[in-house]
Design an enzyme around this catalytic site. Structure first.
Site, mmCIF file in Angstrom:
data_model
loop_
_atom_site.group_PDB
_atom_site.id
_atom_site.type_symbol
_atom_site.label_atom_id
_atom_site.label_comp_id
_atom_site.label_asym_id
_atom_site.label_seq_id
_atom_site.Cartn_x
_atom_site.Cartn_y
_atom_site.Cartn_z
ATOM 1 C CG ASP A 107 -2.012 1.021 1.231
ATOM 2 O OD1 ASP A 107 -2.894 0.975 0.365
ATOM 3 O OD2 ASP A 107 -1.946 1.896 2.103
ATOM 4 C CE1 TYR A 232 -6.111 6.811 1.585
ATOM 5 C CE2 TYR A 232 -5.640 6.951 3.928
ATOM 6 C CZ TYR A 232 -5.922 6.202 2.803
ATOM 7 O OH TYR A 232 -6.000 4.846 2.892
ATOM 8 C CG HIS A 292 -5.741 -3.368 -0.316
ATOM 9 N ND1 HIS A 292 -5.030 -2.756 -1.326
ATOM 10 C CD2 HIS A 292 -5.536 -2.603 0.792
ATOM 11 C CE1 HIS A 292 -4.431 -1.677 -0.853
ATOM 12 N NE2 HIS A 292 -4.727 -1.556 0.422
#
Length: 319
Positions: A107, A232, A292
């Site tokens: 990730d 983010y 994921h």
């Protein structure tokens, strides 16, 4: 064979302490594991024990601002950059007197893994990344609907208000449920990301209530302030690397049921061969059922790929 015990230490890194989990003697070398969101050192538990049993030293930090690592100082959000995470890896290697290591990123942890390999080729034996392809320019999600979770969480205050309605365990549970699916989490108008799953949606069968407790406890300590900033609200700060040339070998592992594989940029990056321009020694492996969280979902498969890569690309080094 008895498992070696995972040990926990705090390592000073440029003014803050980083929590590091480690196991293994390291006669064959060192492997550093870099987690993503909503993850933590514990996300690598299966891989750490496997590489330790095979003769490597496994090191898994909690990213700064996550879990048991210190929070970066308040009010410095504007100065937070991806290079902080690269420098933290270097600080850990230096503190432990490790000359070279393999880097395994998952990730957003893939970003400092790629970047460390480019900035410190002499300290890098090889790179393994799960789920996130190398991008020579910052990822852009302009073509995605406004309810796409990355865009929503990039909006200051929005996720905070959404998460605040629930306890941390419930937030972690919802994010784990959403991120383990094959569909991209996208909220409709008038809906928040936390509304996309409720307690009636079961946890994935490979993720127990006890696992959830571990995650919840670590995120209760850190909160979400830094995690929402990094990654983010920092995607636009990703470095431009159009001239990148990786000297180290790279293994990219992609679960075909990972929702990220549906992101237009990601699938193109993987299928087009564009990464070969930057990585002379690149292998891409697809795991058809992989989600994921493929390293937790199918640990035997990921461990096998990882150990094959370490053995093929590693040269025994004094650790």
């Amino acid at each position: 064979m008895a498992h070696q015990e995972i040990e926990h230490t705090q390592i000073p890194a440029r003014g803050i302490n980083l929590h590091v989990a480690q196991v293994g003697k390291g006669e064959l070398g060192t492997v550093v594991f870099l987690h993503g969101f909503p993850e933590i050192w514990y996300s690598w538990r299966h891989q750490m024990l496997a590489v330790a049993a095979a003769g490597y030293r496994a090191i898994a930090p909690d990213c700064r601002g996550y879990g048991l690592s210190d929070q970066p100082p308040e009010n410095e959000e504007d100065s937070w950059v991806w290079d902080d995470l690269v420098a933290d890896v270097l600080s850990i290697l230096d503190a432990l007197s490790i000359p070279k290591a393999f880097l395994v990123g998952k990730d957003f942890g893939a970003m400092p893994a790629y970047e460390f390999a480019l900035q410190h080729p002499d300290r890098t034996c090889g790179v393994v990344c799960l789920g996130i392809p190398f991008s020579p320019v910052p990822f852009s999600f302009d073509t995605m609907p406004e309810g796409f979770y990355v865009l929503r969480w990039g909006e200051p205050g929005r996720a905070e208000a959404d998460f605040r309605q629930y306890d941390v365990r419930r937030v972690m549970r919802t994010v784990y449920v959403l991120f383990s699916g094959a569909e991209i989490p996208i909220a409709k108008e008038g809906q928040e990301i936390m509304d996309l799953a409720d307690l009636s949606t079961p946890l994935p069968e490979w993720f127990t209530e006890e696992d959830l407790d571990v995650y919840a406890k670590l995120y209760e300590k850190s909160g979400f302030r830094y995690p929402l900033q990094m990654p983010y609200r920092s995607i636009h700060k990703m470095p431009n690397r159009l001239d990148a040339k990786f000297q180290a070998p790279v293994l990219m592992v992609m679960g075909e049921k990972d929702y990220c594989f549906k992101l237009p940029e990601f699938e193109t990056a993987l299928r087009s061969g564009v990464m070969d321009n930057f990585m002379p020694d690149l292998k891409i492996t697809y795991i058809p059922e992989g989600s994921h969280f493929v390293q937790e979902q199918l640990p035997e498969k990921v461990n096998e790929l990882l150990l094959d890569f370490l053995k093929a690309k590693g040269h025994p080094v004094a650790s």
